[in-house]
Design a protein around this motif. Sequence first.
Motif, mmCIF file in Angstrom:
data_model
loop_
_atom_site.group_PDB
_atom_site.id
_atom_site.type_symbol
_atom_site.label_atom_id
_atom_site.label_comp_id
_atom_site.label_asym_id
_atom_site.label_seq_id
_atom_site.Cartn_x
_atom_site.Cartn_y
_atom_site.Cartn_z
ATOM 1 N N ALA A 1 0.837 -1.204 0.000
ATOM 2 C CA ALA A 1 0.000 0.000 0.000
ATOM 3 C C ALA A 1 0.871 1.253 0.000
ATOM 4 C CB ALA A 1 -0.933 -0.012 1.210
ATOM 5 N N MET A 2 1.988 1.225 0.716
ATOM 6 C CA MET A 2 2.879 2.380 0.695
ATOM 7 C C MET A 2 3.558 2.498 -0.665
ATOM 8 S SD MET A 2 5.789 3.628 3.410
ATOM 9 C CE MET A 2 7.336 3.268 2.589
ATOM 10 N N ASP A 3 3.883 1.382 -1.275
ATOM 11 C CA ASP A 3 4.441 1.396 -2.622
ATOM 12 C C ASP A 3 3.489 2.094 -3.588
ATOM 13 O OD1 ASP A 3 6.458 0.007 -4.673
ATOM 14 O OD2 ASP A 3 4.428 -0.386 -5.400
ATOM 15 N N SER A 4 2.200 1.810 -3.452
ATOM 16 C CA SER A 4 1.196 2.457 -4.297
ATOM 17 C C SER A 4 1.136 3.956 -4.033
ATOM 18 C CB SER A 4 -0.172 1.809 -4.053
ATOM 19 O OG SER A 4 -1.181 2.444 -4.797
ATOM 20 N N ALA A 5 1.286 4.341 -2.768
ATOM 21 C CA ALA A 5 1.249 5.770 -2.419
ATOM 22 C C ALA A 5 2.450 6.508 -3.006
ATOM 23 C CB ALA A 5 1.209 5.934 -0.907
ATOM 24 N N VAL A 6 3.632 5.890 -2.939
ATOM 25 C CA VAL A 6 4.828 6.522 -3.502
ATOM 26 C C VAL A 6 4.692 6.653 -5.014
ATOM 27 C CG1 VAL A 6 7.324 6.320 -3.814
ATOM 28 C CG2 VAL A 6 6.288 5.718 -1.620
#
Length: 623
Positions: A357-362
């Motif tokens: 999910a953080m990968d998607s945010a970045v």
Amino acid sequence: MSRWKPLSTVVWVTLSLVVTVQTQQFMFEARQHWWDLAQNELAAALNVRDNWNVAKNVILFLGDGMGVTANTAARIYKGQKMGMSGEEGHLIWERFPNVGLLKTYTVDRQVPDSAATATAFLCGVKGNFFTIGVDPAVTLGDCAASRNPIYHTSSILQWAQEAGKDTGIVTTTRVTHATPAATYAHTAHRDWECDSELRQLGIGCKDIADQLVTDNPGRNIKVILGGGRQSFGAGLGPFVNTTCGRADGRDLTQEWLHDKVRNGFSAQYVTTAGEMDSVNPEDTDFLLGLFADSHIPFELERQAGFTGSPSLRDMTLTALRFLKKSSNGYFLLVEGGRIDHGLHDNRPYLALEESVAMDSAVAAALEEVDLEDTLVVVTADHSHVMTINGYPRRGSDILGMTGDLSLIDGLPYTTLMFTNGPGYNYSTDGIRVLRHDPSAMNTRDIAYRSLAAVPTPPILETHGGEDVAIWAAGPMAHLFHRTHEQHYVAHAMAYSACVGPSAGRCERPTHATFTRGPVPHSAPPLPPPPPPSPPDAAAAPLPPSGSALGLESNDAPVAPLAQETLPLAQPKFPTLSPVLQQLLDDNQQKIVTALGTKTVKSFSATSDVRQLLGRSVLMPHSQ
């Protein structure tokens, strides 16, 4: 054993992206693949240039607990979700041009907590275990010392505000939790999130939520998105005993709103994803979004939709829409905070989903910013005691078995295990220690805990003490280039943006090259700046963006600037050769979309790959 014949540079790189070694087929890439892959990576490295521009904007992404092991596991997990083997893939920040390591110890501990580490990388000073926004003179629980402004440490967020920039924090934890709190609070105990937790030890101290609403720099943060309604006295559900409630009867969300209106600003307080999406950034100056009474639910448990909680990606994009209005730029902290919580409970499935999910945010943020004037940093505060063990075959489920049996008890074991935590499950027959058979359980069940060696209560697996990685792209990203002390991060970000300790002192060397904006005068290094003066705890709220230092909207908060500007000369993000860039941007998704994630297992058929890619490719380096 069959081997693939060399096709072309593009085909071989593509194969590296999607190959999965299956238990029965044992297909591996041939030597030409590895040769071509290395030559392309070498060409990409030779194209990287240092960006000496002044950063108008700084975005810091913090994966709480996302140590190197967790990062590797998340990379494999992400690839396997896409139907690939996983090992050959990457998280978005792993393509950044600059990477280093950070030493995470605190002043008084070998293994840190999130409060002291956040103080380090946000305030530029190492502190003691469990303390926030104070220097080493304040020890855990010393309320009297923490009230002394001489011991307070200002943060990169405050430095940005003092330079006339807008600021924001986004987190999946409570906004009063350790990491976000270090941007605005000063406390001798990270658990003092609300007044009821102060108790006898904290008499006379102000709780963290109160500091966010009533003190600088917290009251001047333009956008605050996360969880934690209960600490504000605004809980919407039954009391959650994992956090704290207000004993003073105050509703700090309403106090926050009244403060903004009283100072002539428009502000909105929202509690659902739908309410957040309905806010118009153009006619709203301040936004407070609290989407849970405690932490925002794990991604695997989060309710989506209008009445649910927003994703980390959506909160990040909302914050950027607000902050991009500032002509002077902004600082934004984005925390994937629940990676840490999944690992604390020995439940890697939860943690890996949070990492993705953080990968998607970045990835979403990179679509919104220009890396010529925006520094993007991704790091972790500390690691955990999870390990990737055994000798699993390539492509094995990262959440599954290693494929090996113990030579002692004859049982299999999972690839991801912990040295301590609540996942222990042992018994004895009076002679031998016995453990459960993990192959008889669903290791992808949301409640499954990986085996741990040393038992702890639930949610109390410990942190690890090894270094964590830091990745960076944008202006002055090359400052992250070796093993650094963790508190160096705040100073490097400040130098990039010419704020805080580097305000007026960020001269670039004579060999620096610039592609945009005014160029700071080159000059010999200046002597170290004097220690910061104690902040004025009663300082008035900052005026609207752009006037904090008496600057006009187009003025940059740096030393006197030369008028020379240089044209853009090279790609703004040359971390990949053109072939690899095209594959990562287009063909990888094209292949998965065309064949489906359930059928993409390996590409041994030359015709399939050529049909999807076409034949217009570069020749391999070796030819």
